[in-house]
Design an enzyme around this catalytic site. Structure first.
Site, PDB file in Angstrom:
ATOM      1  N   CYS A   2       8.467 -13.689  -8.246  1.00  0.00           N
ATOM      2  CA  CYS A   2       8.716 -12.783  -7.128  1.00  0.00           C
ATOM      3  C   CYS A   2       9.421 -13.508  -5.992  1.00  0.00           C
ATOM      4  O   CYS A   2       9.019 -14.579  -5.562  1.00  0.00           O
ATOM      5  CB  CYS A   2       7.440 -12.143  -6.600  1.00  0.00           C
ATOM      6  N   ARG A  27      13.148 -18.381 -10.111  1.00  0.00           N
ATOM      7  CA  ARG A  27      11.698 -18.227  -9.975  1.00  0.00           C
ATOM      8  C   ARG A  27      11.118 -17.350 -11.092  1.00  0.00           C
ATOM      9  O   ARG A  27       9.911 -17.353 -11.312  1.00  0.00           O
ATOM     10  CB  ARG A  27      11.367 -17.599  -8.615  1.00  0.00           C
ATOM     11  N   TRP A  73       8.219  -9.996 -10.449  1.00  0.00           N
ATOM     12  CA  TRP A  73       7.640 -10.432 -11.719  1.00  0.00           C
ATOM     13  C   TRP A  73       6.364  -9.632 -11.895  1.00  0.00           C
ATOM     14  O   TRP A  73       5.439  -9.735 -11.110  1.00  0.00           O
ATOM     15  CB  TRP A  73       7.347 -11.932 -11.667  1.00  0.00           C
ATOM     16  N   ASN A  99       5.163 -10.075  -2.031  1.00  0.00           N
ATOM     17  CA  ASN A  99       4.771 -11.039  -3.064  1.00  0.00           C
ATOM     18  C   ASN A  99       3.270 -11.252  -2.969  1.00  0.00           C
ATOM     19  O   ASN A  99       2.714 -11.282  -1.869  1.00  0.00           O
ATOM     20  CB  ASN A  99       5.455 -12.399  -2.843  1.00  0.00           C
ATOM     21  N   GLY A 100       2.621 -11.464  -4.108  1.00  0.00           N
ATOM     22  CA  GLY A 100       1.186 -11.727  -4.101  1.00  0.00           C
ATOM     23  C   GLY A 100       0.427 -10.667  -4.864  1.00  0.00           C
ATOM     24  O   GLY A 100       1.001  -9.858  -5.601  1.00  0.00           O
ATOM     25  N   GLU A 479       3.673 -32.877 -23.062  1.00  0.00           N
ATOM     26  CA  GLU A 479       4.805 -32.384 -22.264  1.00  0.00           C
ATOM     27  C   GLU A 479       5.944 -31.919 -23.163  1.00  0.00           C
ATOM     28  O   GLU A 479       6.566 -30.882 -22.924  1.00  0.00           O
ATOM     29  CB  GLU A 479       5.279 -33.471 -21.307  1.00  0.00           C
ATOM     30  N   LYS A 483       7.626 -28.151 -23.325  1.00  0.00           N
ATOM     31  CA  LYS A 483       9.050 -27.873 -23.172  1.00  0.00           C
ATOM     32  C   LYS A 483       9.564 -27.026 -24.330  1.00  0.00           C
ATOM     33  O   LYS A 483      10.309 -26.067 -24.132  1.00  0.00           O
ATOM     34  CB  LYS A 483       9.859 -29.186 -23.105  1.00  0.00           C
ATOM     35  N   GLU A 486       8.032 -23.308 -24.332  1.00  0.00           N
ATOM     36  CA  GLU A 486       8.365 -22.394 -23.247  1.00  0.00           C
ATOM     37  C   GLU A 486       9.800 -21.895 -23.293  1.00  0.00           C
ATOM     38  O   GLU A 486      10.087 -20.819 -22.773  1.00  0.00           O
ATOM     39  CB  GLU A 486       8.036 -23.020 -21.884  1.00  0.00           C
ATOM     40  N   HIS A 502      -9.189 -34.936 -37.743  1.00  0.00           N
ATOM     41  CA  HIS A 502     -10.400 -34.229 -37.326  1.00  0.00           C
ATOM     42  C   HIS A 502     -10.178 -32.722 -37.252  1.00  0.00           C
ATOM     43  O   HIS A 502     -10.895 -32.034 -36.522  1.00  0.00           O
ATOM     44  CB  HIS A 502     -10.891 -34.774 -35.980  1.00  0.00           C
ATOM     45  N   LYS A 597       9.353 -19.821 -12.306  1.00  0.00           N
ATOM     46  CA  LYS A 597       9.493 -21.204 -11.859  1.00  0.00           C
ATOM     47  C   LYS A 597       8.415 -21.579 -10.869  1.00  0.00           C
ATOM     48  O   LYS A 597       7.769 -22.608 -10.986  1.00  0.00           O
ATOM     49  CB  LYS A 597      10.877 -21.401 -11.227  1.00  0.00           C
TER      50      LYS A 597
END
Length: 602
Positions: A2, A27, A73, A99-100, A479, A483, A486, A502, A597
């Site tokens: 947003c 974003r 969003w 936003n929120g 990491e 990457k 996503e 295991h 983002k």
């Protein structure tokens, strides 16, 4: 997620709004809209989809001198025109972007708006109708705005237009970022300085609970009790050209390529020519006297924290815990007697991390934010700040912020270790090591064609992939898996190599890609043994190794670096693997589905 843009008193309002929204595309969003007003009329245009589609729809709208814009969003309600912002009240009097998350929106709807036919399903629409409700009770627009906010529970950054008075905007903030930009007899509003950087680099921050009246010539700030406040502006050190892709097809590729120059920049930012630190002595002394350091982060920042833990413990002899902000916000561990908190955040606006920082501040405990954004919320509210100096990171998948966070923690750890007189800290020449790392990064980046071929061979048709390693290589494996998943949507997981037996090895099938990371002499043979175990069960193993532990057949071999800093070089080919896996599948590399983002809601 947003984004908000606003302008008042500039005759290029439409263009400023649309350009600002384009700056906020990184974003993450699923719909966009603007309202523009001139002296006679207001024009509302909104649509699901991209800002480019909004720009086409707004082609016939006059420029106007005042307006608000938004990229949404979805949280409440599906992405469609009705749920897109701005939201206009049924009476037509007010228009709002938000936003929120409004936590009590259903209660507000049932208590005040039973006679209103709502157009969509968002919590935001409730707020604009609530303002209109109080206005119809005889209050002025600003009084109605304040009355509505007094009833609202949750997080918000709000810009409200009185459609009948295009010379005034009303703003408010609580737990979501919002800035005011200063212009020449005009003002700007944005959830991010990037939205306004083409017009101004001078900003005034808004703090939680404040309400603002904004006209072309005046900025008036009030606290919750309606006391008038004054606040100095600050200048943001951002170059608008830094956000342009230039000749690159994607921001992610540009940002991967920028990592060597960022490493070199950090040498000059954090070390003097004679090798002394530039880090504030107060930070060093405060941390040196602590008995435990708590690193807090989300996603990629959490992964960087896992690497930082090893570096800090080795160079300072201070124990370190690494916590997920989204967990720690609701489950604070038993703290040591003299704790110190480090918050890792690219944007400095991460809501989960801020929730923890608020609790840390309530306990009156010291904190340091390591962020890429000067003047961001977590930077302002922490005791101290260190900057990543990485330049704007636009792609949703973080790359250079990750390596910058690790590098800054290395400079910090060495400074603390030297303060404590520890031999380990004095034994490493960071300027020399970081210069070598920058050169190795350059060499890896020059191998794009080879890495693209490896991506096609190992990941081209797969639905899943595993990354394995031990110690710091395990941290990098997590990491690397993030990457890949996503941006390529391949189900990828990073595992401690010794844990495969295991349970996880049951998932290995014929052709399953397993990327093995080997940089540690102590555990290299063990990880190779684990790679052989999965290979014997049909896995297709890609090995990335450091030269001093490399063997014939390793597909990618990296030049050696200090053992604490290997993640800075081993992660680069893994970032490129993810990039090419996404590119080869025809996906949107910079804007993967469902992701944002800057995550500004919990």
């Amino acid at each position: 997620m947003c984004g908000i843009v606003g302008v008042i008193g500039n005759n290029r309002a439409k263009d400023i709004l649309l350009t600002g929204l384009e700056k906020l595309e990184y974003r993450g969003y699923d719909s966009a809209g603007i309202m523009v007003a001139d002296d006679s009329q207001a024009y509302l245009v909104k649509t699901p989809g991209r800002v480019s589609e909004l720009r086409a729809l707004a082609n016939d709208v006059p420029e106007g001198h005042t307006g608000i814009g938004h990229t949404r969003w979805a949280t409440h309600g599906v992405p469609n025109t009705e749920n897109a912002h701005p939201h206009q009240s049924t009476s037509g009097k007010f228009c709002l972007v938000h936003n929120g998350v409004i936590e009590n929106y259903l209660e507000l709807k049932n208590d005040y708006l039973t006679d209103i036919a709502l157009k969509g399903d968002t919590d935001s629409e409730i707020v604009v109708e609530l303002v209109d409700y109080f206005y119809r009770q005889g209050k002025t627009p600003f009084e109605a705005f304040k009355a509505a906010l007094d009833k609202v529970e949750g997080s918000y950054a709000i810009a409200l237009m009185d459609v009948k008075d295009s010379n005034t905007l009303y703003l408010a903030k609580n737990k979501s970022p919002l800035l005011i930009g200063l212009g020449d007899n005009c003002h700007y509003v944005g959830s991010d300085a990037m939205a306004m950087i083409n017009e101004t680099n001078e900003f005034v921050e808004i703090k939680d609970g404040e309400r603002i009246i904004l006209t072309p010539s005046e900025l008036t700030i009030f606290d919750r009790e309606s006391n008038k406040l004054t606040r100095e502006s600050f200048v943001a050190d951002i170059d608008a050209t830094d956000t342009e892709k230039g000749l690159y097809p994607h921001y992610m590729l540009k940002e991967i390529d920028e990592q060597p120059s960022v490493m070199r920049k950090l040498i000059s930012e954090y070390l003097t020519e004679d090798g002394k630190t530039t880090i504030d002595e107060n930070i060093i002394s405060h941390m040196a006297s602590s008995d435990r350091i708590y690193i807090v982060g989300c996603g990629t920042s959490w992964h960087a924290g896992l690497v930082g833990k090893k570096i800090i413990e080795e160079l300072t002899n201070i124990p370190v815990e690494v916590h997920l902000a989204s967990e720690m916000g609701y489950d604070m561990p038993i703290l040591s007697e003299k704790p110190f908190f480090i918050f890792l955040t690219q944007s400095g606006e991460t809501a989960d991390s801020r929730q923890v920082l608020v609790k840390v501040n309530e306990l009156n405990l010291p904190s340091l934010t390591i962020t890429n954004v000067k003047g961001s919320t977590l930077s302002r509210e922490a005791t101290y700040t260190l900057l990543l100096h990485a330049g704007p990171e636009i792609a949703v998948a973080s790359t250079k912020a990750y390596t910058s966070q690790i590098a800054v923690m290395a400079y910090l750890a060495q400074s603390i270790g030297l303060k404590k007189g520890l031999e380990k800290a004095s034994s490493i020449d960071l300027a020399h090591e970081m210069a070598i790392i920058a050169s190795i990064m350059d060499s890896m980046i020059s191998e794009k064609e080879l890495i693209a071929d490896l991506s096609e061979s190992f990941l081209g048709t797969t639905r899943n992939a595993f990354f394995i390693g031990r110690g710091l290589d395990y941290a990098v494996s997590m990491e690397a898996a993030l990457k890949l998943k996503e941006i390529s949507y391949i189900q990828a997981e990073g595992f401690a190599a010794g844990e495969l037996k295991h349970g996880t090895i049951a998932l290995i099938e014929e052709g399953t890609p397993v990327i093995s990371i080997i940089t540690d002499e102590k555990t290299a043979s063990h990880t190779r043994g684990n790679a052989k175990e999965v290979e014997s069960r049909g896995a297709n193993v890609l090995t990335i190794s450091l030269e001093n532990v490399a063997q014939e057949g390793d597909q990618l071999v990296l030049l050696p670096v200090h053992e604490l800093l290997t993640p800075l070089v081993s992660v680069v080919p893994l970032q490129l693997l993810a990039y090419y896996a996404s590119l080869q599948r025809g996906l949107d590399v910079d804007k993967p589905r469902n992701l944002a983002k800057s995550v500004t809601v919990e």
